[in-house]
Design an enzyme around this catalytic site. Structure first.
Site, PDB file in Angstrom:
ATOM      1  N   HIS A  13      58.654   0.861  73.953  1.00  0.00           N
ATOM      2  CA  HIS A  13      58.132   0.322  72.700  1.00  0.00           C
ATOM      3  C   HIS A  13      58.103   1.433  71.665  1.00  0.00           C
ATOM      4  O   HIS A  13      57.788   2.572  71.990  1.00  0.00           O
ATOM      5  CB  HIS A  13      56.721  -0.254  72.897  1.00  0.00           C
ATOM      6  CG  HIS A  13      56.369  -1.235  71.838  1.00  0.00           C
ATOM      7  ND1 HIS A  13      55.879  -0.843  70.614  1.00  0.00           N
ATOM      8  CD2 HIS A  13      56.482  -2.585  71.795  1.00  0.00           C
ATOM      9  CE1 HIS A  13      55.696  -1.928  69.878  1.00  0.00           C
ATOM     10  NE2 HIS A  13      56.053  -2.991  70.555  1.00  0.00           N
ATOM     11  N   ASP A  28      56.987  -8.341  76.727  1.00  0.00           N
ATOM     12  CA  ASP A  28      58.023  -9.277  77.160  1.00  0.00           C
ATOM     13  C   ASP A  28      58.351  -9.194  78.646  1.00  0.00           C
ATOM     14  O   ASP A  28      59.083 -10.039  79.163  1.00  0.00           O
ATOM     15  CB  ASP A  28      59.312  -9.023  76.356  1.00  0.00           C
ATOM     16  CG  ASP A  28      59.136  -9.419  74.906  1.00  0.00           C
ATOM     17  OD1 ASP A  28      58.516 -10.468  74.676  1.00  0.00           O
ATOM     18  OD2 ASP A  28      59.589  -8.682  74.023  1.00  0.00           O
TER      19      ASP A  28
END
Ligand code: CMC
Length: 431
Positions: free
Chosen positions: A315, A372
């Protein structure tokens, strides 16, 4: 620019370029984040800043969401996302993000009524679905239909809006997106569309429109409704990510809400952003089909000559853990146990996580499972088809996009977004 923290002594930073010294005011956020206000830099020196991917650039002042990526903190309007996921509904969280506070009992009831009364789609617009190929990706359909709302509801679009008009267009979009999302799916499988029901709440109605048929009513399961509610809450905002920045950039030209959100949906679609949830499941399925060799996959992800990435890992902001991923992993276990599903993808996912967290490559680069990584496994367990995963993300992110669009409309700073570039093409060439 006025410093948002008037309790802080004013601070300046000095940038020296050759023999010129430029003073840049330091802007301090509520949580003590510091930024250099370089808005005077070009006028004073002719220089601009270069920051690929805007990794070190704050594009606005915002009071919606706070993230501390090092500590794994995510708060909407000051409230930790974990608390909201545990105690509040998606509609309450949408109200919080958009209007700045959790709704009172009467506000919640009025907001829910507004959403229910606006959930139908103009019948002529419904006919548009018939002309789309059934192979359309639901994200293509959704973005097209959201911008098309501008054509069917022109009376909602005004260059300057009163608070009441702003609330109306917001409610219309929040209400209609779940209808459009469910219709996109029904059309893609060639089934007749199912109308929403007045007595159902937001998430219940979405599941009903997705899975009921003219002959069978979808039996609503509390655990499934709760899981989807939480998934939507966890996706509801994430400050200046790719799609939200897109919404703000498009909105800065004074494009209407439907146009700005449609652009955000397109930005979300990419596999490095919202499209990652679909990519994760496709990757996990492939690994299972291939015999479940996790070691091979980890080596492939580390190989610099191979473009393969471990989808659902890493991320831009979180460099410790993604707080959303922690909650999602818990929901995943609950839902699969409740539904009695034994998904080999879950086993592979857990083995990958365990292996990656021990591997130097991932440790050094601070790569952890993101939101996710497990969400697709839950969505699959509750029957959502893979190509609808990113649509669910879009439905969840909608309140955040709206909140940012509204914040920008209401901000005294009305500058159109317009970054600079460094030209590296051909020098002057005559023909
Ligand atoms: N698998 C293997 N290596 C990775 C991965 C990954 N998933 N992510 C980053 N790296 C490596 C990357 O190759 C680079 O290595 P090196 O320093 O040797 O060149 C290093 O880690 C830093 O990566 P980066 O690309 O500079 O990091 P970024 O902040 O620009 O990208 C990211 C963040 C999310 C786009 C990226 O981690 C990625 O592509 N992840 C997979 C896609 C994904 O899961 N996206 C969903 C993000 S969460 C939902 C959302 O908010 O949109």
């Amino acid at each position: 620019m006025n410093n948002p923290r008037s309790d802080q002594p004013s601070e300046t930073a000095k940038i020296t370029i050759g023999d010129k010294v430029v003073s840049c005011p330091v802007v301090t956020g509520v949580e003590n984040e510091k930024a250099l206000d370089i808005s005077g830099l070009r006028n004073q020196t002719g220089y601009v800043t270069y920051d690929e991917g805007y990794a070190n650039t704050a594009s606005c002042l915002s009071s919606i969401t706070f993230i501390d990526g090092e500590k794994g903190i995510l708060r909407y309007r000051g409230i930790p996302v974990e608390e909201l996921a545990e105690k509040r509904s998606f509609i309450e969280v949408a109200h919080l993000l958009i209007f700045g506070h959790l709704p009172s009992v009467s506000e919640k009831s009025a907001f829910s009524k507004l959403l229910t009364s606006n959930c139908m789609i103009h019948d002529n617009m419904v006919k548009l679905f018939d002309n789309l190929p059934s192979s359309s990706h639901p994200m293509a359909t959704l973005s097209a239909m959201v911008v098309t709302l501008s054509a069917y509801y022109p009376e909602l679009i005004k260059p300057e809006m009163s608070a009441e008009e702003m609330n109306k267009i917001i409610a219309e979009l929040l209400a209609k997106i779940r209808t459009l999302a469910a219709y996109s799916y029904k059309k893609s499988i060639g089934e007749p569309i199912i109308y929403p029901k007045r007595e159902y709440k937001y998430v219940e109605n979405f599941l009903h429109m997705m899975f009921s048929t003219p002959v069978d009513e979808y039996p609503l399961d509390k655990e499934v409704v709760d899981a989807l509610e939480k998934i939507l809450i966890l996706h509801a905002d994430h400050e200046q990510n790719c799609s939200t920045s897109t919404v703000r950039l498009v909105g800065s030209s004074k494009a209407n809400l439907f146009a700005s959100i449609s652009a955000g949906i397109c930005a979300l679609w990419g596999p490095l952003h919202g499209g990652a949830n679909q990519a994760v499941i496709e990757m996990l399925e492939e690994i299972v089909r291939d015999g479940g060799d996790v070691k091979k996959v980890i080596e492939k992800a580390k190989d610099k000559n191979n473009p393969f990435l471990l989808m659902g890992f890493g991320h831009r902001i979180y460099k410790n853990f993604d707080p959303r991923a922690k909650v999602i992993k818990g929901i995943c276990d609950t839902v699969l146990t409740k539904l009695g599903i034994n998904d080999p993808c879950l086993e592979v996912a857990k083995t990958i996580e365990e292996a990656a967290l021990k591997d130097d490559f991932f440790i050094q680069r601070k790569l952890y499972p993101n939101v996710d990584f497990y969400s697709g496994i839950i969505l699959r367990a509750i029957g959502i088809p893979t190509n609808m995963f990113t649509v669910i993300f879009a439905m969840g992110r909608l309140p955040g996009w709206i909140a940012h669009w509204k914040e920008q409309c209401e901000s005294p700073n009305k500058k159109i977004g317009r970054p600079r570039q460094i030209y590296v093409g051909a020098p002057l060439t005559h023909i």
